[in-house]
Design a protein around this motif. Structure first.
Motif, PDB file in Angstrom:
ATOM      1  N   TRP A   1      11.509  -7.527 -10.628  1.00 51.95           N
ATOM      2  CA  TRP A   1      11.101  -6.132 -10.515  1.00 51.95           C
ATOM      3  C   TRP A   1       9.641  -5.920 -10.879  1.00 51.95           C
ATOM      4  O   TRP A   1       9.013  -4.956 -10.414  1.00 51.95           O
ATOM      5  N   ILE A   2       9.082  -6.804 -11.679  1.00 58.30           N
ATOM      6  CA  ILE A   2       7.635  -6.731 -11.909  1.00 58.30           C
ATOM      7  C   ILE A   2       6.895  -6.965 -10.595  1.00 58.30           C
ATOM      8  O   ILE A   2       5.954  -6.246 -10.252  1.00 58.30           O
ATOM      9  N   VAL A   3       7.350  -7.969  -9.850  1.00 56.89           N
ATOM     10  CA  VAL A   3       6.720  -8.251  -8.549  1.00 56.89           C
ATOM     11  C   VAL A   3       6.992  -7.102  -7.573  1.00 56.89           C
ATOM     12  O   VAL A   3       6.129  -6.744  -6.772  1.00 56.89           O
ATOM     13  N   VAL A   4       8.200  -6.516  -7.630  1.00 59.24           N
ATOM     14  CA  VAL A   4       8.516  -5.373  -6.762  1.00 59.24           C
ATOM     15  C   VAL A   4       7.553  -4.228  -7.023  1.00 59.24           C
ATOM     16  O   VAL A   4       6.998  -3.625  -6.080  1.00 59.24           O
ATOM     17  N   PHE A   5       7.311  -3.894  -8.282  1.00 57.07           N
ATOM     18  CA  PHE A   5       6.401  -2.799  -8.595  1.00 57.07           C
ATOM     19  C   PHE A   5       4.965  -3.131  -8.209  1.00 57.07           C
ATOM     20  O   PHE A   5       4.198  -2.237  -7.827  1.00 57.07           O
ATOM     21  N   LEU A   6       4.592  -4.388  -8.298  1.00 60.46           N
ATOM     22  CA  LEU A   6       3.268  -4.778  -7.809  1.00 60.46           C
ATOM     23  C   LEU A   6       3.174  -4.575  -6.308  1.00 60.46           C
ATOM     24  O   LEU A   6       2.127  -4.154  -5.786  1.00 60.46           O
ATOM     25  N   MET A   7       4.262  -4.862  -5.600  1.00 59.45           N
ATOM     26  CA  MET A   7       4.288  -4.649  -4.160  1.00 59.45           C
ATOM     27  C   MET A   7       4.248  -3.157  -3.825  1.00 59.45           C
ATOM     28  O   MET A   7       3.604  -2.746  -2.853  1.00 59.45           O
ATOM     29  N   ILE A   8       4.937  -2.353  -4.617  1.00 60.78           N
ATOM     30  CA  ILE A   8       4.890  -0.907  -4.386  1.00 60.78           C
ATOM     31  C   ILE A   8       3.464  -0.402  -4.568  1.00 60.78           C
ATOM     32  O   ILE A   8       2.965   0.406  -3.769  1.00 60.78           O
ATOM     33  N   ARG A   9       2.796  -0.890  -5.603  1.00 60.54           N
ATOM     34  CA  ARG A   9       1.409  -0.479  -5.826  1.00 60.54           C
ATOM     35  C   ARG A   9       0.515  -0.916  -4.667  1.00 60.54           C
ATOM     36  O   ARG A   9      -0.343  -0.155  -4.207  1.00 60.54           O
ATOM     37  N   ALA A  10       0.738  -2.146  -4.169  1.00 58.58           N
ATOM     38  CA  ALA A  10      -0.026  -2.620  -3.018  1.00 58.58           C
ATOM     39  C   ALA A  10       0.263  -1.774  -1.781  1.00 58.58           C
ATOM     40  O   ALA A  10      -0.629  -1.484  -0.980  1.00 58.58           O
ATOM     41  N   GLY A  11       1.532  -1.351  -1.639  1.00 59.42           N
ATOM     42  CA  GLY A  11       1.894  -0.509  -0.498  1.00 59.42           C
ATOM     43  C   GLY A  11       1.243   0.858  -0.558  1.00 59.42           C
ATOM     44  O   GLY A  11       0.779   1.385   0.468  1.00 59.42           O
ATOM     45  N   LEU A  12       1.190   1.458  -1.728  1.00 57.43           N
ATOM     46  CA  LEU A  12       0.535   2.759  -1.876  1.00 57.43           C
ATOM     47  C   LEU A  12      -0.970   2.635  -1.657  1.00 57.43           C
ATOM     48  O   LEU A  12      -1.597   3.527  -1.076  1.00 57.43           O
TER      49      LEU A  12
END
Length: 352
Positions: free
Chosen positions: A331-342
């Motif tokens: 989930w740390i990587v998931v949130f990093l991906m969400i930040r990259a997506g935004l």
């Protein structure tokens, strides 16, 4: 923005009362159905900009979970993603959304599960067993999927499409994994299991995201999570039934409980990361298989396979603390991906 009909206090800039639906701003001209529904896209997120967080702080991202929300808010959230309700890129917010609907979905599923549990354990009614398995297997995966859906800032994927991917993508990925298992039947170990299942899910995710519509990293996260949710739920239902038929009753409930609790950090998160990596590489370009050999995709896919292999490795003392660690890492990587997506959404808005 206080409604004159029901006296409900609405956030600024909304065009309809979130409680009763009263329209605030009227143009004085006859509006067709398309323009009426299109206006939902302007405020369907329901979150004023000043209430959103740019940084992924948990106290900010989840701050709306425990607030009171009207039924109309939920209904309007469910209409996004259609041809009439998908906002233009200039209208999309690139700050961190504040999801809340996923928690309501989980509570509803939990209540239903409790009802089936009472029917089975107290009244010993076998007719409740299928419902117990289905709700127990799907409760957490669907709630987690709704979280990804709420985090999809472009709001360009309808909930109907998401459920379609859950069912079709879930079963196709399971069948594809069986094909790989048959190919690797003489070399089955935690690492080959990780390769077989993650490659199967990746292939199905690729089939869905080849659509030109899915050009954002956040789209890939959602599509991947949908495939992973279907895979996780169907697999949990199978293991629960096997435990019911071959072991005592306690094993049946333990199987549903633990697999449900860990599903967000397992198949769902891993498939979401794979989908995000595919869309990150693809962007606006037509999908080609050469993209799968790019480092941006391979590093995420290899990470996912390693996590899956570690998850299945029978290390003494691994359960449950090792799985909690892997779940947190995913989930740390998931949130990093969400930040990259935004960030991607923000960069594309600047090009307009």
């Amino acid at each position: 923005m206080k409604c004159s009909q029901c006296d409900y206090s609405n956030p600024e800039a909304v065009k309809f009362c979130l409680k009763c639906g009263e329209k605030f701003f009227k143009t004085g001209k006859q509006e067709d159905d398309n323009s009426y529904f299109y206006e939902f896209a302007h405020y369907v997120d329901m979150v004023p900009r000043f209430e959103r967080s740019v940084e992924p702080k948990f106290q900010n991202v989840f701050s709306r979970v425990f607030r009171k929300h009207s039924e109309l808010e939920a209904e309007r959230l469910f209409i996004v993603g259609t041809a009439l309700t998908t906002p233009q890129l200039s209208e999309v917010k690139d700050t961190w959304p504040k999801p809340w609907l996923f928690a309501r979905v989980f509570v509803i599923a939990l209540i239903a599960f409790a009802g089936f549990y009472i029917g089975v354990s107290i009244f010993n009614n076998a007719n409740f067993i299928p419902g117990l398995i289905i709700v127990g297997a799907f409760a957490v995966p669907i709630a987690t999927l709704i979280f990804f859906w709420e985090m999809n800032a472009p709001q360009n994927i309808a909930i109907y499409r998401v459920m379609y991917i859950v069912l079709i993508g879930g079963i196709l990925s399971m069948i594809a994994s069986l094909v790989f298992y048959d190919i690797l039947r003489n070399h089955i170990n935690p690492f080959t299991i990780g390769i077989a299942e993650e490659l199967a899910k990746a292939i199905i995710v690729m089939i869905f995201v080849t659509d030109k519509k899915y050009k954002y990293i956040l789209n890939g996260l959602l599509v991947g999570a949908a495939v992973g949710a279907g895979f996780a739920a169907f697999e949990t239902a199978g293991y629960a039934l096997r435990a019911l038929l071959t072991e005592h009753g306690a094993a049946f409930y333990i199987t549903i409980l633990w697999r449900g609790l860990f599903s967000p950090g397992g198949h769902i998160a891993w498939a979401a990361l794979t989908g995000a990596a595919i869309c990150k590489v693809k962007g606006d370009q037509p999908f080609t298989y050469n993209m799968l050999f790019k480092f941006k995709f391979l590093r995420i896919f290899i990470l996912v396979v390693i996590m899956h292999a570690l998850w299945d490795t029978p290390i003494p003392g691994m359960f449950p603390f090792g799985h909690v660690f892997l779940m947190a890492a995913s989930w740390i990587v998931v949130f990093l991906m969400i930040r990259a997506g935004l960030k991607q959404v923000g960069e594309r808005k600047l090009r307009i």
